[in-house]
Design an enzyme around this catalytic site. Structure first.
Site, PDB file in Angstrom:
ATOM      1  N   ASP A 131       0.856  -1.190   0.000  1.00 31.64           N
ATOM      2  CA  ASP A 131       0.000   0.000   0.000  1.00 31.64           C
ATOM      3  C   ASP A 131       0.891   1.239   0.000  1.00 31.64           C
ATOM      4  OD1 ASP A 131      -2.583  -1.372   0.418  1.00 31.64           O
ATOM      5  OD2 ASP A 131      -1.659  -1.946   2.318  1.00 31.64           O
ATOM      6  N   THR A 207       1.468  -9.800  -9.688  1.00 31.19           N
ATOM      7  CA  THR A 207       0.601 -10.062  -8.531  1.00 31.19           C
ATOM      8  C   THR A 207      -0.797  -9.491  -8.791  1.00 31.19           C
ATOM      9  OG1 THR A 207       1.053  -7.984  -7.431  1.00 31.19           O
ATOM     10  CG2 THR A 207       2.597  -9.794  -7.004  1.00 31.19           C
TER      11      THR A 207
HETATM   12  C1  LIG Z   1      -1.817  -3.590  -1.895  1.00 29.47           C
HETATM   13  S1  LIG Z   1      -1.862  -5.171  -1.172  1.00 29.47           S
HETATM   14  C2  LIG Z   1      -0.600  -6.033  -2.100  1.00 29.47           C
HETATM   15  C3  LIG Z   1      -0.675  -7.519  -1.964  1.00 29.47           C
HETATM   16  C4  LIG Z   1       0.291  -8.292  -2.865  1.00 29.47           C
HETATM   17  N1  LIG Z   1       1.674  -7.990  -2.542  1.00 29.47           N
HETATM   18  C5  LIG Z   1       0.017  -7.991  -4.320  1.00 29.47           C
HETATM   19  O1  LIG Z   1       0.876  -7.373  -4.961  1.00 29.47           O
HETATM   20  O2  LIG Z   1      -1.038  -8.388  -4.812  1.00 29.47           O
HETATM   21  C6  LIG Z   1      -1.035  -4.852   0.347  1.00 29.47           C
HETATM   22  C7  LIG Z   1      -1.022  -6.019   1.311  1.00 29.47           C
HETATM   23  O3  LIG Z   1      -0.258  -5.644   2.426  1.00 29.47           O
HETATM   24  C8  LIG Z   1      -0.855  -6.130   3.604  1.00 29.47           C
HETATM   25  N2  LIG Z   1      -0.372  -5.249   4.681  1.00 29.47           N
HETATM   26  C9  LIG Z   1      -0.315  -3.901   4.666  1.00 29.47           C
HETATM   27  N3  LIG Z   1       0.251  -3.435   5.792  1.00 29.47           N
HETATM   28  C10 LIG Z   1       0.561  -4.533   6.524  1.00 29.47           C
HETATM   29  C11 LIG Z   1       1.177  -4.716   7.787  1.00 29.47           C
HETATM   30  N4  LIG Z   1       1.613  -3.677   8.517  1.00 29.47           N
HETATM   31  N5  LIG Z   1       1.332  -5.965   8.233  1.00 29.47           N
HETATM   32  C12 LIG Z   1       0.908  -7.037   7.502  1.00 29.47           C
HETATM   33  N6  LIG Z   1       0.340  -6.932   6.291  1.00 29.47           N
HETATM   34  C13 LIG Z   1       0.164  -5.685   5.810  1.00 29.47           C
HETATM   35  C14 LIG Z   1      -2.338  -6.069   3.330  1.00 29.47           C
HETATM   36  O4  LIG Z   1      -3.048  -6.969   4.128  1.00 29.47           O
HETATM   37  C15 LIG Z   1      -2.397  -6.413   1.845  1.00 29.47           C
HETATM   38  O5  LIG Z   1      -2.595  -7.788   1.622  1.00 29.47           O
END
Ligand SMILES: C[S@@+](CC[C@H](N)C(=O)[O-])C[C@H]1O[C@@H](n2cnc3c(N)ncnc32)[C@H](O)[C@@H]1O
Length: 230
Positions: A131, A207
């Site tokens: 994110d 992804t």
């Molecule tokens: C934008 S998605 C990207 C997922 C994957 N990497 C992709 O490219 O499809 C961001 C992911 O980061 C995880 N995430 C964000 N901040 C996090 C944190 N502090 N600890 C664990 N997971 C986190 C969210 O749950 C989400 O699945």
């Protein structure tokens, strides 16, 4: 019809290669036998039992990089980390079905990552499409903020490498600023990865969030860097 969230959580809790932390104040990993386990510093010897280097995929979501690396890097162990169990489930099921023995998943907030891995235990960290947290007030939540780099420093080998792949211009520029301020060493840096000379077959792995292209960006960015010592 696909499985619902609760059924996925139930599946996850029964998978021997999935570990879940449910507490901020008392972080511990719970295994499929509902036992608290501590592999801190001993993942390669005690869990994987092969002594191979460990790569983390942070914010792994559905775990595309964990799946790809587990298949293409059989001499490494890969651990996907995310807070969302229903997403991790996709990767965890794949690893189970393919009977891959060099991959695992940890469900936790990444803010607690240093509780689950030992000093210099990790050889590489991949962060695909985290994110971007566009609002300035949220910049400490960016996974390449100084706060997170400090956590990675606790678990990465001294020559360990971090890979960021993102569509976000904001996160890309921010990361380059942080990397410079923190005295890190840039190894590779491309604002337009797919029109660059850099060839690493892993980087063609797309992804879910790469395909969503939420930022509407025209290029995919990639930065590879070493933290260096403080
Ligand atoms: C934008 S998605 C990207 C997922 C994957 N990497 C992709 O490219 O499809 C961001 C992911 O980061 C995880 N995430 C964000 N901040 C996090 C944190 N502090 N600890 C664990 N997971 C986190 C969210 O749950 C989400 O699945």
């Amino acid at each position: 019809m696909g499985k619902g969230k609760l059924a996925k959580f139930d599946d996850l809790s029964q998978m021997p290669h999935v570990f879940q932390n449910f507490s901020w104040s008392d972080p511990q990993l719970i295994n499929y036998q509902k036992e608290a386990v501590n592999y801190n510093g001993r993942w390669a010897t005690d869990f994987f039992q092969n002594g191979q280097p460990i790569i983390l995929e942070l914010a792994c979501g559905y775990g595309e990089y964990t799946m790809a690396m587990a298949e293409h890097l059989p001499n490494h162990n890969i651990i996907g980390v995310d807070i969302k169990g229903n997403r991790i489930w996709t990767g965890a099921r794949y690893i189970q079905e393919k009977q891959l023995t060099n991959a695992a998943f940890v469900r936790t907030t990444i803010d607690l990552i240093h509780h689950f891995f030992g000093a210099a235990e990790i050889s590489e960290i991949w962060i695909p499409f985290p994110d971007p947290h566009n609002r300035h007030s949220k910049q400490n939540k960016r996974l390449t903020s100084p706060k997170f780099l400090e956590l990675y420093r606790k678990i990465l080998m001294p020559d360990g490498v971090i890979h960021l792949k993102t569509d976000s211009d904001l996160l890309y520029k921010y990361t380059l600023e942080v990397v410079e301020k923190e005295g890190c060493t840039i190894i590779e840096n491309y604002r337009d990865l797919y029109n660059s000379p850099f060839a690493n077959p892993l980087l063609s792995v797309s992804t879910r969030y790469e395909r969503l292209n939420i930022s509407g960006a025209d290029t995919i960015k990639y930065v590879q860097f070493r933290l260096g010592q403080k």
